[in-house]
Design an enzyme around this catalytic site. Structure first.
Site, PDB file in Angstrom:
ATOM      1  N   CYS A 168      35.958 100.536  15.486  1.00 37.41           N
ATOM      2  CA  CYS A 168      34.580 100.143  15.208  1.00 37.41           C
ATOM      3  C   CYS A 168      33.539 100.545  16.070  1.00 37.41           C
ATOM      4  CB  CYS A 168      34.621  98.844  14.536  1.00 37.41           C
ATOM      5  SG  CYS A 168      35.538  98.437  13.057  1.00 37.41           S
ATOM      6  N   ASP A 169      34.121 100.108  17.391  1.00 41.73           N
ATOM      7  CA  ASP A 169      33.114 100.421  18.534  1.00 41.73           C
ATOM      8  C   ASP A 169      32.955 101.913  18.499  1.00 41.73           C
ATOM      9  OD1 ASP A 169      32.560  98.074  19.690  1.00 41.73           O
ATOM     10  OD2 ASP A 169      34.245  97.893  20.669  1.00 41.73           O
ATOM     11  N   THR A 170      33.976 102.746  18.153  1.00 44.46           N
ATOM     12  CA  THR A 170      33.939 104.237  18.375  1.00 44.46           C
ATOM     13  C   THR A 170      32.929 104.846  17.108  1.00 44.46           C
ATOM     14  OG1 THR A 170      36.267 104.295  19.256  1.00 44.46           O
ATOM     15  CG2 THR A 170      35.437 106.021  18.269  1.00 44.46           C
ATOM     16  N   GLY A 173      29.558 103.964  17.959  1.00 42.63           N
ATOM     17  CA  GLY A 173      28.986 104.871  18.940  1.00 42.63           C
ATOM     18  C   GLY A 173      28.834 106.464  18.477  1.00 42.63           C
TER      19      GLY A 173
END
Length: 376
Positions: A168-170, A173
């Site tokens: 989810c961070d990726t 981003g």
């Protein structure tokens, strides 16, 4: 491609720094603004305590190559003055604070827009800048759970499971980098910047594809299916003589070719497996038939035979094995840099899978030490 674009990066840890790393790979000049003496929290994250203590943890090294680092305290008069100078000449400002934090420091969008009408301000947060959850704290695992992602990862007996990397961070981003590039293209004609409000939750749900669209369109809620693909059969992981093999024979011709190569041509005419829908209904029986045939040969041999015939198939590799693939070496996916502290240790970082005019995108410099570019 982004040469001459100046990015002022106030982000920490993963989603924001991953976004700015993509922009840096495409040629942007990225300046990290870090808290004096503290820096990006990722500087102290990684498997080696000595690197963490030195402020160059593996998590930081992975996504900050090619950037500059300056230390600024936005609560001090001197820091604010310097920040305004930098923001006034920047093309893009990135932050991933909790919603409204930069505004409470005295720099809401209206102030930044007045300071620099051409500025593109991208705020990355767990839930977006508005709404009943805007102030809730969020890390990758929180978003994985709330998005429904964990509920469909694993098998019926093991779900919910966290995806094995901070997806989810990726995704947050990547979506932010895409939004910034779109905003830069728009500014080229309008001359004005804009405010980009990126929600990791929404970006993650958007990236879940058919798992969400099947429910939105047909009312069919996804369920955990382990290593099987709900959209087709045979499509999943199968046992071979020496280990697992992924096969995705999603098309009729691929299925027929597969049956021929595993010496089970009779499966094609079997009414249980003759059509795609029939194969999905009888997935377990089909998988059992194919596994019995696939156990006759090693996985790497099946990979060669099936791939050569147009049937998608490949072994399941560990991360170290994947990084040794000749394919990655051929395309220049990994780049060797000098270590930030000047030691003779090698530093290897990733690209992003994009070739521009046949050349891979590579960072030109190692990740910066904290405050390395203060004077610059």
């Amino acid at each position: 491609m982004l040469k001459g674009i100046k990015v002022l990066d106030l982000t920490n840890v993963l989603a924001g720094p991953y976004c700015s790393y993509q922009l840096a790979l495409f040629g942007a000049e990225v300046t990290k603004v870090e808290l004096p003496g503290v820096g990006d929290l990722a500087r102290r994250l990684g498997p080696e305590p000595s690197l963490n203590a030195a402020g160059i943890g593996a998590s930081f090294l992975a996504q900050n190559a090619g950037k500059k680092s300056v230390e600024l305290d936005l609560k001090s008069a001197a820091g604010r003055e310097r920040f305004e100078e930098l923001a006034g000449s920047a093309d893009v400002l990135l932050e991933n604070f909790r919603a409204g934090v930069l505004g409470r420091l005295g720099y809401p969008w209206e102030v930044l827009q007045a300071l620099n009408p051409g500025l593109i301000y991208c705020a990355i947060s767990g839930f977006g800048q508005t709404g009943p959850m805007a102030q809730a704290p969020a890390y990758d695992q929180i978003i994985q759970g709330l998005s429904g992602m964990m509920a469909i990862t694993g098998t019926p007996s093991t779900a919910p499971l966290r995806v094995g990397f901070p997806v989810c961070d990726t995704v947050g981003g990547l979506m932010s980098a895409l939004a910034v590039c779109a905003a830069l293209a728009g500014r080229a004609s309008s001359g004005r910047g804009c405010f980009l409000d990126v929600s990791m939750l929404e970006a993650s749900i958007s990236a879940m594809g058919w798992a969400v669209s099947n429910y939105l369109v047909s009312g069919v809620a996804p369920e955990p299916m382990g290593d099987q693909n709900a959209t087709a059969a045979p499509s999943g992981t199968f046992d071979t003589l020496d280990g697992p093999l992924n096969i995705a024979a999603n098309q009729q011709q691929q299925f027929e070719t597969l049956c021929g190569l595993v010496e089970r041509p009779s499966l094609v005419a079997d009414p249980r497996f003759s059509t795609g829908e029939a194969r999905k209904r009888n997935r377990q029986e089909l998988n059992a038939e194919l596994t019995a045939a696939l156990r006759a040969r090693p996985a790497v041999e099946w990979e060669r035979v099936l791939s050569a015939a147009g049937v998608p198939a490949a072994r399941i590799l560990t991360v170290p094995q994947a990084l040794e693939l000749d394919q990655l070496r051929h395309r220049g996916f990994l780049t060797d840099l000098t270590f930030p502290d000047g030691s003779d240790r090698a530093l290897r970082v990733m690209g992003n899978g994009v070739l521009v005019d046949s050349a891979p995108l590579r960072p030109g410099d190692p990740p910066p030490l904290l405050g390395q570019h203060n004077e610059h």
